[in-house]
Design a protein around this motif. Structure first.
Motif, short mmCIF file in Angstrom:
data_model
loop_
_atom_site.label_atom_id
_atom_site.label_comp_id
_atom_site.label_asym_id
_atom_site.label_seq_id
_atom_site.Cartn_x
_atom_site.Cartn_y
_atom_site.Cartn_z
N GLY A 138 -74.55 36.57 -17.39
CA GLY A 138 -75.53 35.68 -17.96
C GLY A 138 -76.94 36.09 -17.53
N PRO A 139 -77.94 35.31 -17.95
CA PRO A 139 -77.79 34.02 -18.64
C PRO A 139 -77.40 34.19 -20.11
CG PRO A 139 -80.11 34.57 -18.44
CD PRO A 139 -79.35 35.64 -17.67
N GLY A 140 -76.73 33.15 -20.62
CA GLY A 140 -76.34 33.12 -22.01
C GLY A 140 -76.47 31.72 -22.56
N VAL A 141 -76.26 31.58 -23.86
CA VAL A 141 -76.26 30.26 -24.48
C VAL A 141 -75.06 30.19 -25.41
CG1 VAL A 141 -77.88 31.04 -26.29
CG2 VAL A 141 -77.59 28.59 -25.85
N ASP A 142 -74.21 29.18 -25.19
CA ASP A 142 -72.97 29.03 -25.96
C ASP A 142 -72.54 27.57 -25.91
OD1 ASP A 142 -71.90 31.90 -26.62
OD2 ASP A 142 -72.52 32.00 -24.53
N ARG A 143 -71.58 27.24 -26.75
CA ARG A 143 -70.89 25.96 -26.61
C ARG A 143 -70.02 26.02 -25.36
NH1 ARG A 143 -70.39 22.48 -31.16
NH2 ARG A 143 -71.65 23.22 -32.92
N ALA A 144 -70.01 24.94 -24.61
CA ALA A 144 -69.28 24.93 -23.35
C ALA A 144 -67.80 25.24 -23.56
CB ALA A 144 -69.45 23.57 -22.66
N ALA A 145 -67.24 24.73 -24.65
CA ALA A 145 -65.82 24.93 -24.90
C ALA A 145 -65.49 26.38 -25.23
CB ALA A 145 -65.36 24.02 -26.04
N GLU A 146 -66.50 27.18 -25.56
CA GLU A 146 -66.25 28.57 -25.97
C GLU A 146 -66.53 29.58 -24.86
OE1 GLU A 146 -68.67 29.02 -29.42
OE2 GLU A 146 -67.47 27.64 -30.63
N LEU A 147 -66.89 29.10 -23.68
CA LEU A 147 -67.18 30.01 -22.58
C LEU A 147 -65.89 30.66 -22.07
CD1 LEU A 147 -69.78 28.01 -20.45
CD2 LEU A 147 -70.20 29.76 -22.18
N ALA A 148 -65.91 31.96 -21.94
CA ALA A 148 -64.76 32.70 -21.41
C ALA A 148 -65.00 32.94 -19.93
CB ALA A 148 -64.59 34.01 -22.17
N LEU A 149 -64.57 32.00 -19.10
CA LEU A 149 -64.88 32.05 -17.67
C LEU A 149 -63.69 32.44 -16.81
CD1 LEU A 149 -67.03 28.80 -17.54
CD2 LEU A 149 -67.82 31.15 -17.72
N GLY A 150 -62.56 32.73 -17.42
CA GLY A 150 -61.39 33.11 -16.65
C GLY A 150 -60.97 32.01 -15.70
N ALA A 151 -60.81 32.35 -14.42
CA ALA A 151 -60.35 31.38 -13.44
C ALA A 151 -61.47 30.51 -12.89
CB ALA A 151 -59.66 32.11 -12.29
N VAL A 152 -62.71 30.81 -13.25
CA VAL A 152 -63.84 30.03 -12.73
C VAL A 152 -63.96 28.73 -13.52
CG1 VAL A 152 -66.32 30.02 -12.28
CG2 VAL A 152 -65.03 32.15 -12.10
N ARG A 153 -63.71 27.63 -12.88
CA ARG A 153 -63.76 26.34 -13.58
C ARG A 153 -64.71 25.35 -12.92
NH1 ARG A 153 -62.63 26.59 -18.37
NH2 ARG A 153 -61.85 24.44 -18.50
N VAL A 154 -65.28 25.69 -11.77
CA VAL A 154 -66.23 24.82 -11.09
C VAL A 154 -67.62 25.07 -11.66
CG1 VAL A 154 -67.30 24.19 -8.90
CG2 VAL A 154 -64.86 24.73 -9.00
N ALA A 155 -68.36 24.01 -11.96
CA ALA A 155 -69.68 24.16 -12.55
C ALA A 155 -70.64 23.14 -11.96
CB ALA A 155 -69.62 23.99 -14.06
N VAL A 156 -71.92 23.51 -11.94
CA VAL A 156 -72.97 22.61 -11.50
C VAL A 156 -74.02 22.52 -12.61
CG1 VAL A 156 -72.60 23.19 -9.08
CG2 VAL A 156 -74.34 24.43 -10.38
N GLY A 157 -74.78 21.44 -12.60
CA GLY A 157 -75.87 21.31 -13.55
C GLY A 157 -75.63 20.27 -14.62
N ALA A 158 -76.74 19.80 -15.21
CA ALA A 158 -76.67 18.77 -16.24
C ALA A 158 -75.93 19.24 -17.48
CB ALA A 158 -78.08 18.32 -16.62
N GLY A 159 -75.99 20.54 -17.77
CA GLY A 159 -75.26 21.06 -18.92
C GLY A 159 -73.77 20.89 -18.75
N ALA A 160 -73.27 21.18 -17.56
CA ALA A 160 -71.85 21.01 -17.28
C ALA A 160 -71.47 19.53 -17.30
CB ALA A 160 -71.50 21.62 -15.93
N ALA A 161 -72.36 18.68 -16.79
CA ALA A 161 -72.06 17.24 -16.75
C ALA A 161 -71.92 16.64 -18.15
CB ALA A 161 -73.16 16.51 -15.98
N LEU A 162 -72.56 17.26 -19.14
CA LEU A 162 -72.44 16.77 -20.51
C LEU A 162 -71.07 17.05 -21.11
CD1 LEU A 162 -75.90 17.82 -21.99
CD2 LEU A 162 -75.08 15.48 -21.63
N TYR A 163 -70.37 18.07 -20.60
CA TYR A 163 -69.09 18.49 -21.16
C TYR A 163 -68.05 18.65 -20.05
CZ TYR A 163 -72.49 19.57 -24.77
OH TYR A 163 -73.52 19.49 -25.66
N PRO A 164 -67.74 17.57 -19.34
CA PRO A 164 -66.82 17.67 -18.19
C PRO A 164 -65.42 18.11 -18.59
CG PRO A 164 -67.21 15.37 -18.78
CD PRO A 164 -68.19 16.19 -19.57
N GLU A 165 -65.05 17.90 -19.85
CA GLU A 165 -63.72 18.30 -20.30
C GLU A 165 -63.55 19.82 -20.32
OE1 GLU A 165 -66.38 18.20 -23.89
OE2 GLU A 165 -66.06 16.93 -22.11
N CYS A 166 -64.65 20.55 -20.23
CA CYS A 166 -64.60 22.02 -20.31
C CYS A 166 -64.50 22.68 -18.94
CB CYS A 166 -65.82 22.55 -21.04
SG CYS A 166 -65.95 21.98 -22.75
#
Length: 224
Positions: A138-166
């Motif tokens: 990154g940095p990048g801009v995408d829909r949260a549900a479309e991020l290919a993060l592999g095993a990384v599932r922990v997130a910080v920030g208001a952007g992550a808080a908007l889409y906790p299901e992701c």
């Protein structure tokens, strides 16, 4: 070193003053519509609280996004104008790096994680960080549900808080603060590492566009 740091790339208008010993004073107000009104008074308040003047500054660090056009230009134009007037260098810092630095500083995260801010349009600005807090993607801009993060599932920030299901876990802080931005910049400069140029990280085209196919209008008047 006496470094003034500020960021207007998110709803947080945040300012801090940092010297070789640490942060001397800071101010943060969250208001996505008033960056232009809040930044200058915030700078004045922080300098006054620290008992310093702008003429003592040796460096300026400014958040360069990614973020919306209007917010970003307030901070960057202010930084460049001050740097030019005072004859001091202006350093750019990725806003997501400042957010990640704050999360590591506060002990919010351990191990790899993602920092994400709100990009609107149901998208997030994001970057991925390793165990040491270094940006690895990154940095990048995408829909949260479309991020290919592999095993990384922990997130910080208001952007992550908007889409906790992701994300498996969403943690704070929501917004970057200038104290973290200043600490990040100071540590990089002290280590002889370069920072970014003070140029905005626009990751997509602006909403405002010149309409296609418009007709030019020539003013009419009496012929000689």
């Amino acid at each position: 070193m006496l470094l003034l740091a500020f960021d207007t790339a998110t709803p947080a208008v945040t300012v801090a003053l940092h010297d070789d010993s640490g942060v001397l004073a800071g101010s943060t107000r969250v208001d996505a519509r008033r960056q232009g009104e809040l930044l200058a008074p915030g700078i004045v308040d922080v300098l006054r609280a620290a008992g310093r003047t702008r003429f003592e500054l040796t460096d300026i660090a400014v958040g360069v996004g990614p973020g919306p056009y209007t917010g970003l230009r307030v901070g960057i134009v202010t930084a460049l104008a001050m740097g030019d007037a005072l004859g001091i260098p202006v350093h750019g810092v990725c806003t997501l790096d400042a957010l990640a630095y704050a999360a590591r500083r506060d002990g919010t995260v351990e191990g790899p994680f993602v920092a994400a801010t709100d990009a609107r349009r149901k998208e997030v600005y994001w970057a991925r960080y390793d165990d040491a807090g270094e940006r690895v993607e990154g940095p990048g801009v995408d829909r949260a549900a479309e991020l290919a993060l592999g095993a990384v599932r922990v997130a910080v920030g208001a952007g992550a808080a908007l889409y906790p299901e992701c994300f498996a876990e969403v943690r704070g802080p929501e917004h970057p603060d200038a104290a973290a931005l200043a600490g990040f910049a100071a540590s990089r400069l002290a280590g002889g590492r370069e920072l970014l140029p003070a140029e905005p990280l626009y990751l997509r085209r602006p909403d405002a566009q010149v309409p296609a196919g418009y007709k030019a209008v020539t003013p009419s008047g009496p012929r000689p």
